[in-house]
Design a protein around this motif. Structure first.
Motif, PDB file in Angstrom:
ATOM      1  N   GLY A   1       0.829  -1.192   0.000  1.00  0.00           N
ATOM      2  CA  GLY A   1       0.000   0.000   0.000  1.00  0.00           C
ATOM      3  C   GLY A   1       0.864   1.243   0.000  1.00  0.00           C
ATOM      4  N   LYS A   2       0.395   2.284  -0.693  1.00  0.00           N
ATOM      5  CA  LYS A   2       1.118   3.552  -0.707  1.00  0.00           C
ATOM      6  C   LYS A   2       0.218   4.618  -0.087  1.00  0.00           C
ATOM      7  CE  LYS A   2       4.155   6.421  -3.417  1.00  0.00           C
ATOM      8  NZ  LYS A   2       3.663   7.721  -3.831  1.00  0.00           N
ATOM      9  N   VAL A   3       0.685   5.172   1.029  1.00  0.00           N
ATOM     10  CA  VAL A   3      -0.056   6.208   1.751  1.00  0.00           C
ATOM     11  C   VAL A   3       0.289   7.551   1.115  1.00  0.00           C
ATOM     12  CG1 VAL A   3      -0.532   7.209   4.008  1.00  0.00           C
ATOM     13  CG2 VAL A   3       0.231   4.821   3.848  1.00  0.00           C
ATOM     14  N   GLU A   4      -0.734   8.311   0.789  1.00  0.00           N
ATOM     15  CA  GLU A   4      -0.520   9.585   0.101  1.00  0.00           C
ATOM     16  C   GLU A   4      -1.443  10.658   0.654  1.00  0.00           C
ATOM     17  OE1 GLU A   4       0.584   7.824  -4.314  1.00  0.00           O
ATOM     18  OE2 GLU A   4      -1.524   8.197  -3.844  1.00  0.00           O
TER      19      GLU A   4
ATOM     20  N   LEU B   1       5.484   5.318   1.894  1.00  0.00           N
ATOM     21  CA  LEU B   1       5.026   6.688   1.736  1.00  0.00           C
ATOM     22  C   LEU B   1       6.213   7.591   1.464  1.00  0.00           C
ATOM     23  CD1 LEU B   1       5.845   8.199   4.660  1.00  0.00           C
ATOM     24  CD2 LEU B   1       3.862   6.933   5.445  1.00  0.00           C
ATOM     25  N   HIS B   2       5.917   8.765   0.942  1.00  0.00           N
ATOM     26  CA  HIS B   2       6.901   9.830   0.773  1.00  0.00           C
ATOM     27  C   HIS B   2       6.585  10.862   1.842  1.00  0.00           C
ATOM     28  CE1 HIS B   2       7.558   8.933  -3.803  1.00  0.00           C
ATOM     29  NE2 HIS B   2       7.834   7.906  -3.021  1.00  0.00           N
ATOM     30  N   ALA B   3       7.461  10.989   2.839  1.00  0.00           N
ATOM     31  CA  ALA B   3       7.226  11.904   3.952  1.00  0.00           C
ATOM     32  C   ALA B   3       8.003  13.191   3.757  1.00  0.00           C
ATOM     33  CB  ALA B   3       7.661  11.257   5.266  1.00  0.00           C
ATOM     34  N   GLN B   4       7.345  14.321   3.989  1.00  0.00           N
ATOM     35  CA  GLN B   4       8.088  15.568   4.061  1.00  0.00           C
ATOM     36  C   GLN B   4       9.084  15.413   5.211  1.00  0.00           C
ATOM     37  OE1 GLN B   4       5.513  18.973   4.318  1.00  0.00           O
ATOM     38  NE2 GLN B   4       4.382  18.396   2.484  1.00  0.00           N
TER      39      GLN B   4
ATOM     40  N   ARG C   1      10.203  17.334   7.381  1.00  0.00           N
ATOM     41  CA  ARG C   1       9.843  17.943   8.658  1.00  0.00           C
ATOM     42  C   ARG C   1       8.904  17.069   9.481  1.00  0.00           C
ATOM     43  NH1 ARG C   1       5.101  20.471   8.865  1.00  0.00           N
ATOM     44  NH2 ARG C   1       3.916  20.695   6.958  1.00  0.00           N
ATOM     45  N   VAL C   2       8.205  16.111   8.843  1.00  0.00           N
ATOM     46  CA  VAL C   2       7.325  15.208   9.596  1.00  0.00           C
ATOM     47  C   VAL C   2       7.867  13.775   9.637  1.00  0.00           C
ATOM     48  CG1 VAL C   2       5.226  16.575   9.354  1.00  0.00           C
ATOM     49  CG2 VAL C   2       5.801  14.878   7.611  1.00  0.00           C
ATOM     50  N   GLU C   3       9.101  13.594   9.199  1.00  0.00           N
ATOM     51  CA  GLU C   3       9.739  12.278   9.268  1.00  0.00           C
ATOM     52  C   GLU C   3       9.688  11.703  10.696  1.00  0.00           C
ATOM     53  OE1 GLU C   3      14.045  10.282   7.966  1.00  0.00           O
ATOM     54  OE2 GLU C   3      13.708  12.428   7.731  1.00  0.00           O
ATOM     55  N   PRO C   4       9.947  12.502  11.758  1.00  0.00           N
ATOM     56  CA  PRO C   4       9.865  11.952  13.120  1.00  0.00           C
ATOM     57  C   PRO C   4       8.467  11.446  13.496  1.00  0.00           C
ATOM     58  CG  PRO C   4      11.057  14.038  13.124  1.00  0.00           C
ATOM     59  CD  PRO C   4      10.452  13.889  11.759  1.00  0.00           C
ATOM     60  N   PHE C   5       7.429  12.080  12.985  1.00  0.00           N
ATOM     61  CA  PHE C   5       6.062  11.619  13.240  1.00  0.00           C
ATOM     62  C   PHE C   5       5.882  10.196  12.728  1.00  0.00           C
ATOM     63  CE2 PHE C   5       1.894  11.006  11.161  1.00  0.00           C
ATOM     64  CZ  PHE C   5       1.090  10.923  12.277  1.00  0.00           C
ATOM     65  N   TYR C   6       6.293   9.955  11.480  1.00  0.00           N
ATOM     66  CA  TYR C   6       6.139   8.615  10.906  1.00  0.00           C
ATOM     67  C   TYR C   6       7.067   7.608  11.579  1.00  0.00           C
ATOM     68  CZ  TYR C   6       3.244  10.756   7.330  1.00  0.00           C
ATOM     69  OH  TYR C   6       2.240  11.437   6.676  1.00  0.00           O
ATOM     70  N   ALA C   7       8.256   8.048  11.948  1.00  0.00           N
ATOM     71  CA  ALA C   7       9.198   7.156  12.632  1.00  0.00           C
ATOM     72  C   ALA C   7       8.602   6.658  13.950  1.00  0.00           C
ATOM     73  CB  ALA C   7      10.521   7.869  12.873  1.00  0.00           C
ATOM     74  N   GLN C   8       7.919   7.527  14.678  1.00  0.00           N
ATOM     75  CA  GLN C   8       7.319   7.103  15.954  1.00  0.00           C
ATOM     76  C   GLN C   8       6.198   6.092  15.730  1.00  0.00           C
ATOM     77  OE1 GLN C   8       5.652  10.657  17.796  1.00  0.00           O
ATOM     78  NE2 GLN C   8       3.600   9.968  17.370  1.00  0.00           N
ATOM     79  N   LEU C   9       5.640   6.050  14.520  1.00  0.00           N
ATOM     80  CA  LEU C   9       4.599   5.075  14.181  1.00  0.00           C
ATOM     81  C   LEU C   9       5.188   3.789  13.601  1.00  0.00           C
ATOM     82  CD1 LEU C   9       1.939   7.432  12.551  1.00  0.00           C
ATOM     83  CD2 LEU C   9       1.926   6.483  14.867  1.00  0.00           C
ATOM     84  N   GLY C  10       6.525   3.710  13.563  1.00  0.00           N
ATOM     85  CA  GLY C  10       7.173   2.485  13.111  1.00  0.00           C
ATOM     86  C   GLY C  10       7.641   2.489  11.669  1.00  0.00           C
ATOM     87  N   TYR C  11       7.595   3.634  11.006  1.00  0.00           N
ATOM     88  CA  TYR C  11       8.069   3.721   9.623  1.00  0.00           C
ATOM     89  C   TYR C  11       9.567   3.945   9.621  1.00  0.00           C
ATOM     90  CZ  TYR C  11       3.267   3.747   8.128  1.00  0.00           C
ATOM     91  OH  TYR C  11       1.969   3.367   7.901  1.00  0.00           O
ATOM     92  N   GLU C  12      10.237   3.308   8.669  1.00  0.00           N
ATOM     93  CA  GLU C  12      11.687   3.378   8.555  1.00  0.00           C
ATOM     94  C   GLU C  12      12.053   4.160   7.288  1.00  0.00           C
ATOM     95  OE1 GLU C  12      15.365   0.201   7.895  1.00  0.00           O
ATOM     96  OE2 GLU C  12      13.303  -0.506   7.939  1.00  0.00           O
ATOM     97  N   THR C  13      12.992   5.073   7.414  1.00  0.00           N
ATOM     98  CA  THR C  13      13.463   5.842   6.258  1.00  0.00           C
ATOM     99  C   THR C  13      14.324   4.940   5.385  1.00  0.00           C
ATOM    100  OG1 THR C  13      13.429   7.857   7.573  1.00  0.00           O
ATOM    101  CG2 THR C  13      14.748   7.907   5.549  1.00  0.00           C
ATOM    102  N   VAL C  14      13.998   4.890   4.076  1.00  0.00           N
ATOM    103  CA  VAL C  14      14.690   3.975   3.167  1.00  0.00           C
ATOM    104  C   VAL C  14      15.280   4.697   1.954  1.00  0.00           C
ATOM    105  CG1 VAL C  14      13.385   1.944   3.905  1.00  0.00           C
ATOM    106  CG2 VAL C  14      12.503   3.355   2.024  1.00  0.00           C
ATOM    107  N   SER C  15      15.438   6.016   2.043  1.00  0.00           N
ATOM    108  CA  SER C  15      16.029   6.752   0.917  1.00  0.00           C
ATOM    109  C   SER C  15      16.767   7.968   1.440  1.00  0.00           C
ATOM    110  CB  SER C  15      14.941   7.218  -0.064  1.00  0.00           C
ATOM    111  OG  SER C  15      14.258   8.352   0.447  1.00  0.00           O
TER     112      SER C  15
END
Length: 146
Positions: free
Chosen positions: A70-73, A108-111, A113-127
């Motif tokens: 799934g791609k969250v947008e 997802l593609h995270a701005q 500035r909100v990367e920490p928000f997604y990280a706290q939900l368990g998303y990992e930066t992959v780029s």
């Protein structure tokens, strides 16, 4: 927020409310062009709308580029409602719907500035950082359990 409710539906159902939230956040606040924001992919997506009572305060959409991915947008929360749990509630609804539809991974593609928000939900930066709509972004992903 006591009256917060996240509904899942179609573009036909949520178009006016979701467009109003996305225009407020992306077009007016962040300077993204309306043509780029309203990209024609909404009717192919599962739509999410967060409301405070009857007032739409947040939105997101979910598309499936692959059957189990799934791609969250277009995750957007009106400025006065940020840090009130609206984004978290939206993302929980998106993740539940994705699981129900057979997704094992969300991306997802995270701005940045909100990367920490997604990280706290368990998303990992992959780029590395890249630019999208004139705004710095990173690609993130999360493996869904169960």
């Amino acid at each position: 927020m006591s009256d917060l409710e996240v509904e899942v539906g179609t573009w036909e159902t949520f178009a006016d409310a979701a467009t109003a939230v996305r225009k407020a956040v992306f077009v007016e606040e962040q300077g993204v062009s309306e043509a780029e924001e309203l990209d024609g992919n909404d009717s192919d997506a599962v739509q999410f709308l967060a409301c405070d009572g009857e007032y739409p305060v947040g939105t997101a959409r979910l598309r499936f580029p692959e059957p189990t991915v799934g791609k969250v947008e277009r995750v957007a929360v009106r400025e006065p409602y940020r840090d009130d749990g609206v984004g978290t509630a939206l993302m929980r609804a998106v993740e539940d719907a994705a699981r129900d539809d057979g997704a094992t991974v969300l991306k997802l593609h995270a701005q940045t500035r909100v990367e920490p928000f997604y990280a706290q939900l368990g998303y990992e930066t992959v780029s590395d950082e890249f630019e999208e709509a004139g705004i710095p972004h990173v690609k993130m992903r999360k493996r869904l359990n169960g």
